[in-house]
Design a protein around this motif. Structure first.
Motif, PDB file in Angstrom:
ATOM      1  N   ASP A  99     -38.213   4.774  14.946  1.00 56.92           N
ATOM      2  CA  ASP A  99     -39.195   5.064  13.898  1.00 56.92           C
ATOM      3  C   ASP A  99     -39.413   6.567  13.782  1.00 56.92           C
ATOM      4  OD1 ASP A  99     -41.439   2.251  14.472  1.00 56.92           O
ATOM      5  OD2 ASP A  99     -39.657   2.473  13.253  1.00 56.92           O
ATOM      6  N   THR A 100     -39.513   7.040  12.564  1.00 56.75           N
ATOM      7  CA  THR A 100     -39.771   8.455  12.330  1.00 56.75           C
ATOM      8  C   THR A 100     -41.194   8.782  12.735  1.00 56.75           C
ATOM      9  OG1 THR A 100     -38.254   8.384  10.455  1.00 56.75           O
ATOM     10  CG2 THR A 100     -39.748  10.248  10.593  1.00 56.75           C
ATOM     11  N   ALA A 101     -41.379   9.886  13.465  1.00 59.23           N
ATOM     12  CA  ALA A 101     -42.697  10.232  13.972  1.00 59.23           C
ATOM     13  C   ALA A 101     -43.633  10.676  12.842  1.00 59.23           C
ATOM     14  CB  ALA A 101     -42.564  11.311  15.029  1.00 59.23           C
ATOM     15  N   VAL A 102     -43.143  11.584  12.013  1.00 61.08           N
ATOM     16  CA  VAL A 102     -43.906  12.064  10.865  1.00 61.08           C
ATOM     17  C   VAL A 102     -43.027  11.855   9.630  1.00 61.08           C
ATOM     18  CG1 VAL A 102     -45.116  13.983   9.796  1.00 61.08           C
ATOM     19  CG2 VAL A 102     -45.021  13.805  12.295  1.00 61.08           C
ATOM     20  N   SER A 103     -43.496  11.068   8.715  1.00 59.75           N
ATOM     21  CA  SER A 103     -42.686  10.757   7.537  1.00 59.75           C
ATOM     22  C   SER A 103     -43.406  11.171   6.266  1.00 59.75           C
ATOM     23  CB  SER A 103     -42.343   9.265   7.499  1.00 59.75           C
ATOM     24  OG  SER A 103     -43.525   8.491   7.460  1.00 59.75           O
ATOM     25  N   GLN A 104     -42.636  11.692   5.339  1.00 59.69           N
ATOM     26  CA  GLN A 104     -43.192  12.155   4.062  1.00 59.69           C
ATOM     27  C   GLN A 104     -42.436  11.482   2.921  1.00 59.69           C
ATOM     28  OE1 GLN A 104     -42.946  16.687   5.608  1.00 59.69           O
ATOM     29  NE2 GLN A 104     -43.408  16.479   3.443  1.00 59.69           N
ATOM     30  N   THR A 105     -43.180  11.194   1.871  1.00 63.89           N
ATOM     31  CA  THR A 105     -42.554  10.676   0.649  1.00 63.89           C
ATOM     32  C   THR A 105     -43.252  11.249  -0.570  1.00 63.89           C
ATOM     33  OG1 THR A 105     -44.010   8.742   0.722  1.00 63.89           O
ATOM     34  CG2 THR A 105     -41.794   8.484   1.651  1.00 63.89           C
ATOM     35  N   PRO A 106     -42.496  11.598  -1.606  1.00 67.69           N
ATOM     36  CA  PRO A 106     -41.031  11.511  -1.675  1.00 67.69           C
ATOM     37  C   PRO A 106     -40.380  12.725  -1.027  1.00 67.69           C
ATOM     38  CG  PRO A 106     -41.896  12.352  -3.726  1.00 67.69           C
ATOM     39  CD  PRO A 106     -43.101  12.063  -2.858  1.00 67.69           C
ATOM     40  N   LYS A 107     -39.110  12.654  -0.805  1.00 64.69           N
ATOM     41  CA  LYS A 107     -38.379  13.787  -0.246  1.00 64.69           C
ATOM     42  C   LYS A 107     -38.073  14.809  -1.344  1.00 64.69           C
ATOM     43  CE  LYS A 107     -34.778  14.959   3.024  1.00 64.69           C
ATOM     44  NZ  LYS A 107     -33.739  14.488   3.934  1.00 64.69           N
TER      45      LYS A 107
END
Lengths: 114, 115
Positions: A1-9
């Motif tokens: 699992d990604t620790a810190v995820s952002q959307t959208p790229k």
């Protein structure tokens, strides 16, 4: 699992529009941040937020506003987008009092304003 | 006020050689942390190494070491045995301990590793 995820790229939009970038961290950290990286690669802090306090960099226009629905999320809302808002926006998190104080970054969201 | 300076906008190094990336800083804080991050062309920010101002020994992490000279206010990153995958932007950063609200980055150094 990604620790810190952002959307959208990637986000491409017209001047004057309102847009949001979402950020989530699954590290259990108590503080989250938004950074802006300009075209010259310079990174500058925009906001830091924990459940007690929002700290805003005084140079950030009030068109930018962070919103935190809960401890694991810190979204960035931008109103009336301008050409100069084009940049890469990084979300990050940290744990206050951590031994090494490592700052964990998301992968970045590249915003292009036309 | 704090200030981070990276004077090398770009550098080249031959594969398998060592390279030093310079970083100088200025701060009025008594206790602070110094960090190096790597940003490959894919864009993500990768934490490499940390040095606390109170640490007497230089930090090391695998092929990365931080040459910390407190009196000179320098925190240079040394990469030993460079690899092609080391080609990236490298950022020096600092802030008071446990206070990322005052965390500042340098302007970065673009490292190119030649085969």
């Amino acid at each position: 699992d990604t620790a810190v995820s952002q959307t959208p790229k990637y986000l491409v939009t017209q001047m004057g529009n309102d847009k949001s970038i979402k950020c989530e961290q699954n590290l259990g950290h108590d503080t989250m941040y938004w950074y802006k990286q300009d075209s010259k690669k310079f990174l500058k802090i925009m906001f830091s937020y924990n459940n007690k306090e929002l700290i805003i960099n005084e140079t950030v226009p009030n068109r930018f506003s962070p919103k935190s629905p809960d401890k694991a999320h810190l979204n960035l809302h931008i109103n009336s987008l301008e050409l100069g808002d084009s940049a890469v926006y990084f979300c990050a998190s940290s744990q206050a009092g951590g031994l090494t104080g490592e700052l964990f970054f998301g992968e970045g969201s590249r915003l292009t304003v036309l | 006020a704090q200030k981070i300076t990276q004077t090398q906008p770009g550098m080249f190094v031959q594969e398998k050689e060592a390279v030093t990336l310079d970083c100088t800083y200025d701060t009025s804080d008594q206790s602070y942390g110094l960090f190096w991050y790597k940003q490959p062309s894919s864009g993500e920010m990768i934490f490499l190494i940390y040095q606390g101002s109170y640490d007497e020994q230089n930090a090391t992490e695998g092929r990365y070491s931080l040459n910390f000279q407190k009196a000179r206010k320098s925190a240079n990153l040394v990469i030993s045995a460079s690899q092609l995958g080391d080609s990236a932007m490298y950022f020096c950063a600092m802030g008071p301990l446990y206070n990322f609200n005052k965390f500042y980055f340098g302007s970065g150094t673009k490292l190119n590793v030649k085969p």
